[in-house]
Every structure is written in C-alpha cells, then in structure tokens.
Design a protein around this motif. Sequence first.
Motif, PDB file in Angstrom:
ATOM      1  N   GLU A 358      -3.518   0.418  -4.288  1.00  0.00           N
ATOM      2  CA  GLU A 358      -4.427  -0.712  -4.412  1.00  0.00           C
ATOM      3  C   GLU A 358      -3.793  -1.964  -3.819  1.00  0.00           C
ATOM      4  OE1 GLU A 358      -5.396  -1.223  -8.512  1.00  0.00           O
ATOM      5  OE2 GLU A 358      -6.658   0.567  -8.604  1.00  0.00           O
ATOM      6  N   LEU A 359      -4.490  -2.601  -2.902  1.00  0.00           N
ATOM      7  CA  LEU A 359      -4.000  -3.826  -2.275  1.00  0.00           C
ATOM      8  C   LEU A 359      -4.439  -5.020  -3.114  1.00  0.00           C
ATOM      9  CD1 LEU A 359      -2.699  -5.365   0.090  1.00  0.00           C
ATOM     10  CD2 LEU A 359      -4.930  -5.286   1.241  1.00  0.00           C
ATOM     11  N   LEU A 360      -3.441  -5.766  -3.635  1.00  0.00           N
ATOM     12  CA  LEU A 360      -3.726  -6.983  -4.400  1.00  0.00           C
ATOM     13  C   LEU A 360      -3.621  -8.236  -3.545  1.00  0.00           C
ATOM     14  CD1 LEU A 360      -1.896  -6.235  -7.781  1.00  0.00           C
ATOM     15  CD2 LEU A 360      -4.294  -5.801  -7.170  1.00  0.00           C
ATOM     16  N   ALA A 361      -2.635  -8.266  -2.636  1.00  0.00           N
ATOM     17  CA  ALA A 361      -2.459  -9.463  -1.810  1.00  0.00           C
ATOM     18  C   ALA A 361      -1.575  -9.129  -0.611  1.00  0.00           C
ATOM     19  CB  ALA A 361      -1.820 -10.593  -2.618  1.00  0.00           C
ATOM     20  N   ARG A 362      -1.796  -9.875   0.451  1.00  0.00           N
ATOM     21  CA  ARG A 362      -0.936  -9.752   1.635  1.00  0.00           C
ATOM     22  C   ARG A 362      -0.811 -11.118   2.263  1.00  0.00           C
ATOM     23  NH1 ARG A 362      -3.209  -5.683   5.723  1.00  0.00           N
ATOM     24  NH2 ARG A 362      -4.356  -7.481   6.544  1.00  0.00           N
ATOM     25  N   GLY A 363       0.429 -11.520   2.556  1.00  0.00           N
ATOM     26  CA  GLY A 363       0.678 -12.806   3.178  1.00  0.00           C
ATOM     27  C   GLY A 363       1.653 -12.672   4.325  1.00  0.00           C
ATOM     28  N   GLU A 364       2.088 -13.807   4.850  1.00  0.00           N
ATOM     29  CA  GLU A 364       2.993 -13.790   5.994  1.00  0.00           C
ATOM     30  C   GLU A 364       4.361 -13.229   5.655  1.00  0.00           C
ATOM     31  OE1 GLU A 364       3.159 -17.729   7.545  1.00  0.00           O
ATOM     32  OE2 GLU A 364       1.138 -17.644   8.434  1.00  0.00           O
ATOM     33  N   ASP A 365       4.705 -13.213   4.352  1.00  0.00           N
ATOM     34  CA  ASP A 365       6.028 -12.742   3.976  1.00  0.00           C
ATOM     35  C   ASP A 365       6.004 -11.770   2.795  1.00  0.00           C
ATOM     36  OD1 ASP A 365       5.261 -14.512   2.033  1.00  0.00           O
ATOM     37  OD2 ASP A 365       7.001 -15.849   2.236  1.00  0.00           O
ATOM     38  N   HIS A 366       4.805 -11.228   2.460  1.00  0.00           N
ATOM     39  CA  HIS A 366       4.758 -10.340   1.306  1.00  0.00           C
ATOM     40  C   HIS A 366       3.546  -9.426   1.338  1.00  0.00           C
ATOM     41  CE1 HIS A 366       2.242 -13.769   0.095  1.00  0.00           C
ATOM     42  NE2 HIS A 366       1.577 -12.889  -0.645  1.00  0.00           N
ATOM     43  N   LEU A 367       3.683  -8.326   0.612  1.00  0.00           N
ATOM     44  CA  LEU A 367       2.609  -7.370   0.386  1.00  0.00           C
ATOM     45  C   LEU A 367       2.686  -6.974  -1.084  1.00  0.00           C
ATOM     46  CD1 LEU A 367       0.431  -5.403   1.663  1.00  0.00           C
ATOM     47  CD2 LEU A 367       2.303  -3.772   1.933  1.00  0.00           C
ATOM     48  N   VAL A 368       1.571  -7.059  -1.803  1.00  0.00           N
ATOM     49  CA  VAL A 368       1.552  -6.751  -3.236  1.00  0.00           C
ATOM     50  C   VAL A 368       0.540  -5.643  -3.481  1.00  0.00           C
ATOM     51  CG1 VAL A 368       1.284  -7.652  -5.576  1.00  0.00           C
ATOM     52  CG2 VAL A 368       2.114  -9.166  -3.750  1.00  0.00           C
ATOM     53  N   THR A 369       0.977  -4.595  -4.179  1.00  0.00           N
ATOM     54  CA  THR A 369       0.102  -3.455  -4.453  1.00  0.00           C
ATOM     55  C   THR A 369       0.210  -3.059  -5.919  1.00  0.00           C
ATOM     56  OG1 THR A 369       1.752  -1.731  -4.000  1.00  0.00           O
ATOM     57  CG2 THR A 369       0.538  -2.616  -2.114  1.00  0.00           C
ATOM     58  N   ARG A 370      -0.703  -2.168  -6.329  1.00  0.00           N
ATOM     59  CA  ARG A 370      -0.664  -1.654  -7.696  1.00  0.00           C
ATOM     60  C   ARG A 370      -0.875  -0.138  -7.672  1.00  0.00           C
ATOM     61  NH1 ARG A 370      -4.199  -5.077 -11.284  1.00  0.00           N
ATOM     62  NH2 ARG A 370      -5.896  -4.048 -10.170  1.00  0.00           N
ATOM     63  N   HIS A 371      -0.152   0.539  -8.557  1.00  0.00           N
ATOM     64  CA  HIS A 371      -0.294   1.980  -8.734  1.00  0.00           C
ATOM     65  C   HIS A 371      -1.343   2.272  -9.802  1.00  0.00           C
ATOM     66  CE1 HIS A 371       3.268   3.389  -6.402  1.00  0.00           C
ATOM     67  NE2 HIS A 371       3.690   2.164  -6.635  1.00  0.00           N
ATOM     68  N   PRO A 372      -1.875   3.498  -9.828  1.00  0.00           N
ATOM     69  CA  PRO A 372      -2.870   3.842 -10.855  1.00  0.00           C
ATOM     70  C   PRO A 372      -2.362   3.678 -12.279  1.00  0.00           C
ATOM     71  CG  PRO A 372      -2.908   5.460  -9.084  1.00  0.00           C
ATOM     72  CD  PRO A 372      -1.742   4.563  -8.824  1.00  0.00           C
ATOM     73  N   ASP A 373      -1.047   3.815 -12.499  1.00  0.00           N
ATOM     74  CA  ASP A 373      -0.507   3.683 -13.857  1.00  0.00           C
ATOM     75  C   ASP A 373      -0.220   2.234 -14.246  1.00  0.00           C
ATOM     76  OD1 ASP A 373       1.740   3.060 -12.387  1.00  0.00           O
ATOM     77  OD2 ASP A 373       2.937   4.762 -13.069  1.00  0.00           O
ATOM     78  N   GLY A 374      -0.584   1.275 -13.389  1.00  0.00           N
ATOM     79  CA  GLY A 374      -0.421  -0.132 -13.713  1.00  0.00           C
ATOM     80  C   GLY A 374       0.803  -0.793 -13.121  1.00  0.00           C
ATOM     81  N   ARG A 375       1.727  -0.022 -12.558  1.00  0.00           N
ATOM     82  CA  ARG A 375       2.908  -0.626 -11.935  1.00  0.00           C
ATOM     83  C   ARG A 375       2.485  -1.524 -10.773  1.00  0.00           C
ATOM     84  NH1 ARG A 375       5.983   3.444  -9.370  1.00  0.00           N
ATOM     85  NH2 ARG A 375       4.196   4.834  -9.641  1.00  0.00           N
ATOM     86  N   VAL A 376       3.125  -2.659 -10.658  1.00  0.00           N
ATOM     87  CA  VAL A 376       2.898  -3.582  -9.542  1.00  0.00           C
ATOM     88  C   VAL A 376       4.127  -3.568  -8.653  1.00  0.00           C
ATOM     89  CG1 VAL A 376       2.560  -6.005  -8.894  1.00  0.00           C
ATOM     90  CG2 VAL A 376       1.309  -5.033 -10.834  1.00  0.00           C
ATOM     91  N   THR A 377       3.899  -3.506  -7.358  1.00  0.00           N
ATOM     92  CA  THR A 377       4.997  -3.393  -6.393  1.00  0.00           C
ATOM     93  C   THR A 377       4.860  -4.483  -5.346  1.00  0.00           C
ATOM     94  OG1 THR A 377       4.934  -0.991  -6.711  1.00  0.00           O
ATOM     95  CG2 THR A 377       6.221  -1.808  -4.870  1.00  0.00           C
ATOM     96  N   VAL A 378       5.979  -5.151  -5.076  1.00  0.00           N
ATOM     97  CA  VAL A 378       6.005  -6.245  -4.107  1.00  0.00           C
ATOM     98  C   VAL A 378       6.995  -5.892  -2.998  1.00  0.00           C
ATOM     99  CG1 VAL A 378       6.531  -8.687  -3.722  1.00  0.00           C
ATOM    100  CG2 VAL A 378       5.504  -7.944  -5.898  1.00  0.00           C
TER     101      VAL A 378
END
Length: 503
Positions: A358-378
């Motif tokens: 799941e894509l939560l956000a994307r910027g010039e210096d970052h990408l933020v995603t989420r897994h089905p179990d709720g983990r957030v990854t940057v």
Amino acid sequence: MIRVPAEPVGRVSDAWRQCVGTGRIELALRRDYQDSLALLQREIGFRYIRGHGLLSDGMGVHRPYDQGCFRFVHHSFTYVDQVVDAYLELGIRPFLELGFMPEDLASGDETVFWWRGNVTPPHSYPEWADLVRATLRHLVDRYGLDEVRTWPIEVWNEPNLPDFWQDADEAAYHRLYEVTARTVKEVDAELRVGGPAISPGADDWLERFAEFAEHRDVPVDFVSKHAYTSGPAQHVPFGVHQTLAPAHELLDQFATPRDLLKGTRLAGLPVHITEFNSSYRPDNAIHDTAFHAAYLAPVLAGGGDVADSFSYWTFSDMFEEAGVPTALFHGGFGLLTHRQVRKPTYHLYAFMARMGPELLARGEDHLVTRHPDGRVTVLAWAPVDPTGETPGPDRHPLRLSLPTGGGYEVFVRRSTVDEEHGNAYTAWRHMGSPRSPKPGQLDILHEAAEPARAHRRLPVRDGRTDLDLTLARHEITLVELTPVDDETPPWWDEGRLLGREPS
C-alpha cells in the motif's frame, strides 16, 4: 513535518523487480553466477532475467554439417536447457532476447565484445527462421506452452548502434524483426514478441518502427528500449570516468515510448525498459558506490509510473563484454561483485523488496508504504549532486508524521547504507584495493557490506508516530515500524539485573 495520510493513495508498483539483466546467458553455467543469482532471489526476488547470447556460438544451438553434397543444420539445446533449468529452479523466468548471429549463419564477420558476438544479418532468412522456430518449439516441448507464453521474446539488441547491428541498418532490422515475429506467431499465436530494444538517443526509431509495423501488419506485443544517463567515456587503464545527468532523466527516458507512440498502432502496448543504469560502461567505479544507490532511489520509487518494467543492467559482475575483470571492484554493472559481495545499490533493491504493497506517500526523498498486517515502512534517501561539483549535503533531515494505528508504542528497526556503512567498496579502498582479496579479506568485505542496524521504540499518540531522521551523505535508509505487543511480565525490573533490591 510531513504528515503522511492514513489512507493509501494507491498501490506500490513492482515494475522495478519485474526484470533484471545479466551478462551473456552462457555464464549461467558457472558456479559463482548461480550462487549470486540464488542470493539475489532469496533477498530480492526478481521475476525475469534478460541477457545477450542465446543464439551465439557459445550456446552451441546452431550446428550445420555437410553430408555428401548437401548442407544440413542440427539444433542442439544442451546448454539452453541447463541455463533455463537453473533459472526456473531459482524462481526466475527468462526474458528471451534473440541474438546474436551464429557464425555459420552470419552474412559477415563483424563482432562485438570480448566474446565476439556476431552482429551481422543472416545470410539466409529461411535458415534464421528455422533456428527461431526450432528454439521456441523446443522450449515449448520442454517447459510447456502455458509457461513459455509468459516469457517475453525480444528481437535483437540495440540495432540502432553499428556496434550491435551491421551499419545500424534500420531497414535490415525491420526485415529481421518481421521474419522473426511471424515465426514466433507461427509457433504459437499467444507467444509475446517485441522490440526494437534501442539505446538512448535513437527515439526516432520508435516512430518508424510503429509505421513499419502498421504498414506491414507485423505482430508487436510490447515495445522495448534502454536508458542510461552518462556522458562520453574518459578512458583510464581498465576503467572510465563519465559525467552524469540528473536521475530524473532516466524517468524521462522511460516515459518516451508511451509519449511518442500515442496515436499509433503501438499505443497502449506494455513498455519494457530492458536495460537501464547510470553509466553504460562495465568499468565505471560509480556503480560500486553509495552515491549510486542514493542516485537511483527516486528512479526505483517512481519508474513504475511510466514503464511496465525497467531492468537493472546487471545483477552480477559476472560480466565479460570488455574482457575478464581485473579486480574484485572494477566498476562492474553488478548489484553483486564476484563472490557475492553486496554493493550499496544491491541494498537499495533489498530495501525495496521489504516495502509494503500500500502506497501512503512518495516525495523527493522518501517512499512510505504499509503492509497488510499494519507495519509501516519508510525508504528515505539523501539528495545527491550528479554533477560532482559538490559532495552533496553532509546531513539531510527528514521529519514524518506516520499513521501507525492503535497501541501505545511502535518498534522501530532502521537499516542504513552510506559512505561508511553497508559499503564494502569503502572498506576495499581502505584495504589498499586488493585486486584479488585473500579469503580473510573477503570475509572482511562481506562484513563491511552489511547495513548498519539500529532499534528503538517510539510513542504512538492519536494513532500517529513522529519519525525524525537525519541522513548522512549519500545515505539510503529503511525504517520499519511495527506495533508493540508488549509481553513483558509484570514482575520484570531492569533495575534488578545485578541483584539489587527493588527500590
């Protein structure tokens, strides 16, 4: 502070892992190659692999012989079977590139690379068609039609360059493509064939390829091209230096086929970037550096917006186009050196493999995603200066407010690669750049290639966690945030570890 939304804005594209490049596929018969590919598949997991030389003499497929006054051709697949078997056993499929020309079928003696791939048209197009037909029928017979239908089939490599196609003869390439594509469809109408696999700077070929395909009603199932951002080579012994354009120019090149082919018969077809990298040279030290990982991070994060796949060239330094490498670190294309030493760009891919869908956000210096179990990854990266005029910032701050759901705390795992961490190239340079490291030195390099890792807890307030990052020069970092389910027993007291009485 950047506030990351709680609801996804889309899905994370996996175009970055759809395909990866390799040195000529004959190299897949070697142990170091297979060991490297096994590691790659365990930690990253690419879907397809593309390389030159399927039909070159080193694979021994085209075997003419004379009997009496007659010439016959025997097609042998001994090596092809071993290579494809090895790929499939490791969970990766071939992206077939049909080339180069077998010597006994070639119309001339022009070759490319140290291993002498012939780049001339066939002296007999019916015999070339027989070769293509026999190869595909064998693959279908051995691996099954449903399987082979999933393998893209690309006709030749960079025919716009005289090094790869005699005189860069466009009309001759169109003839080769037409004969090949019709032969592919003769074997099975649902096999996927495409091209023209052009190098950067030849985009006018795409429009003429579309005109040719429409005029001749030639099958085309996908469009392919290559992308690089380096300037002319400044040669030194066993190496080069080159200028680099900003990384966003790679994304511009990825987007070119869709832009140019609007309104043509090829509009809407899948676009495969079947080679990309910064430098087009296999002896440019930039490939070995932390700079390179940070440089390419926004490309991996955004390339799926403009292409269906973009294939990093290549997965391993097992690569001999310019000859056998002269040192462990020699500027090779690979994500891995020989002996499976991970480069910083390898870690960029490994970090991407740990991102959520799941894509939560994307910027010039970052990408933020989420897994089905709720983990957030940057995934975060420091900006680079591709001109080399400055070294880039010493420190790059990034503050994110992340949606981490219920609970009171999150467990934070951070993995870091920069000039000093996860960087075997730096250790190798400190070591004195040994051309052939001894076993103990190899152990040190493998150790130095491990990312730095840190762990901590952060509080959750109103379903959100504030993450403050400061990235070092040329750093890429992966931060994984997992809700804490605290199972510490109620009697536990850290203050009593040395036997002190409770306070």
